[in-house]
Design an enzyme around this catalytic site. Structure first.
Site, PDB file in Angstrom:
ATOM      1  CE1 TYR A   1      -4.547  -1.913   5.030  1.00  0.00           C
ATOM      2  CE2 TYR A   1      -3.449   0.141   4.447  1.00  0.00           C
ATOM      3  CZ  TYR A   1      -4.132  -0.999   4.071  1.00  0.00           C
ATOM      4  OH  TYR A   1      -4.384  -1.238   2.745  1.00  0.00           O
TER       5      TYR A   1
ATOM      6  CB  SER B   1      -0.885   0.001   1.251  1.00  0.00           C
ATOM      7  OG  SER B   1      -1.546   1.235   1.427  1.00  0.00           O
TER       8      SER B   1
END
Length: 280
Positions: free
Chosen positions: A155, A142
């Site tokens: 995350y 990401s």
């Protein structure tokens, strides 16, 4: 790998978003598919969308966080397709929480899917990819694997880990020269269901944020269509790229981190505080 025709690709998280878009894009190029997702309905929907293409498609409900399920699926893929050339470790989830406020249970849930799912997918499929002599591992990190942001400690941890794991793996594969490569993908702002499905707890209120409004604001920055992301990923595989940034957000974050490896943290903290005030 210059062509996907007659190859076999395994995709996790194939029931929606980038996973589904990858399946369709590969089918259009004559690639046979082995699809998995924890959501049986989403998986069935993807299979229905693929009926127009003359490729072999198999599916299996798999929890990527469970090693035994991933091992069983990898073996099943080879049994059903006789080979496998690509594994797209795409399945992922998100949590919005402070580092202090995230529960151990939520943290373990996220790391199990986002990181261990990538590890299991890589390790269980790697022997079969090596047997093919023309294999590729695609691990989805990401833009949150490039820089850290408030409320994203869990995350960030998972996506930083995917990046480190994949970059080390890629170097090892280069040394071995067995016909297998690895690509780490850093999407930014892809239009998928990840924001809507994210778990957000009330700990973010300690930063002046409203959980519901913050989730809506994050959803609005997801602008890049999943189909566009899928096309770029497949081009990166064909170019044997080690790293792929998708979207203006990811590219901007990458530049900021390079220019201000420490200073970007103050910028993000200030921006988060201002956004919290604006959304009230």
């Amino acid at each position: 790998m210059k062509s996907f025709n007659n190859k076999v690709a395994a995709i996790t998280g194939a029931g929606s978003g980038i996973g589904q878009a990858l399946a369709i894009a590969l089918a259009k190029q004559g690639c046979n598919l082995a699809l998995s997702d924890v959501n049986e309905n989403g998986l069935a929907n993807t299979v229905t969308l693929l009926q127009a293409y003359p490729v072999k498609v198999t599916r299996q409900v798999v929890d990527v966080a469970k090693r035994e399920e991933m091992a069983s699926w990898a073996k099943s893929v080879v049994d059903q397709h006789q080979q496998v050339n690509l594994i797209f470790n795409n399945a992922g989830v998100a949590i919005g929480s402070t580092a202090k406020g995230v529960s151990y249970e939520d943290l373990e849930w996220l790391i199990g899917i986002n990181f261990w799912g990538v590890v299991y997918g890589t390790k269980e499929f790697l022997p079969y990819l090596k047997q093919s002599g023309d294999g590729h591992i695609i691990n989805i990190s990401s833009m949150f694997g490039l820089t850290a942001q408030p409320t994203q400690s869990a995350y960030n941890a998972s996506k930083f880990a995917v990046r480190g794991f994949t970059e080390a793996l890629g170097q090892e594969l280069d040394i071995e020269k067995l016909g297998v490569s690895a690509t780490c993908v850093h999407p930014g702002g892809i239009r998928t269901n990840i924001a809507k499905a994210a778990r957000i707890n009330n700990s973010v209120t300690s930063l002046g944020m409203d959980p519901a409004k913050s989730q809506d604001a994050f959803d609005k920055i997801l602008r890049t269509p999943a189909e566009e992301a899928a096309a770029l990923i497949l081009k990166a595989v064909q170019k044997n790229s080690r790293r792929l940034l998708i979207g203006a957000n990811a590219k901007a974050v990458d530049i900021l981190q390079r220019l201000m490896p420490q200073g970007y943290q103050k910028i993000f903290a200030t921006a988060t505080a201002l956004q919290a005030r604006f959304l009230k």
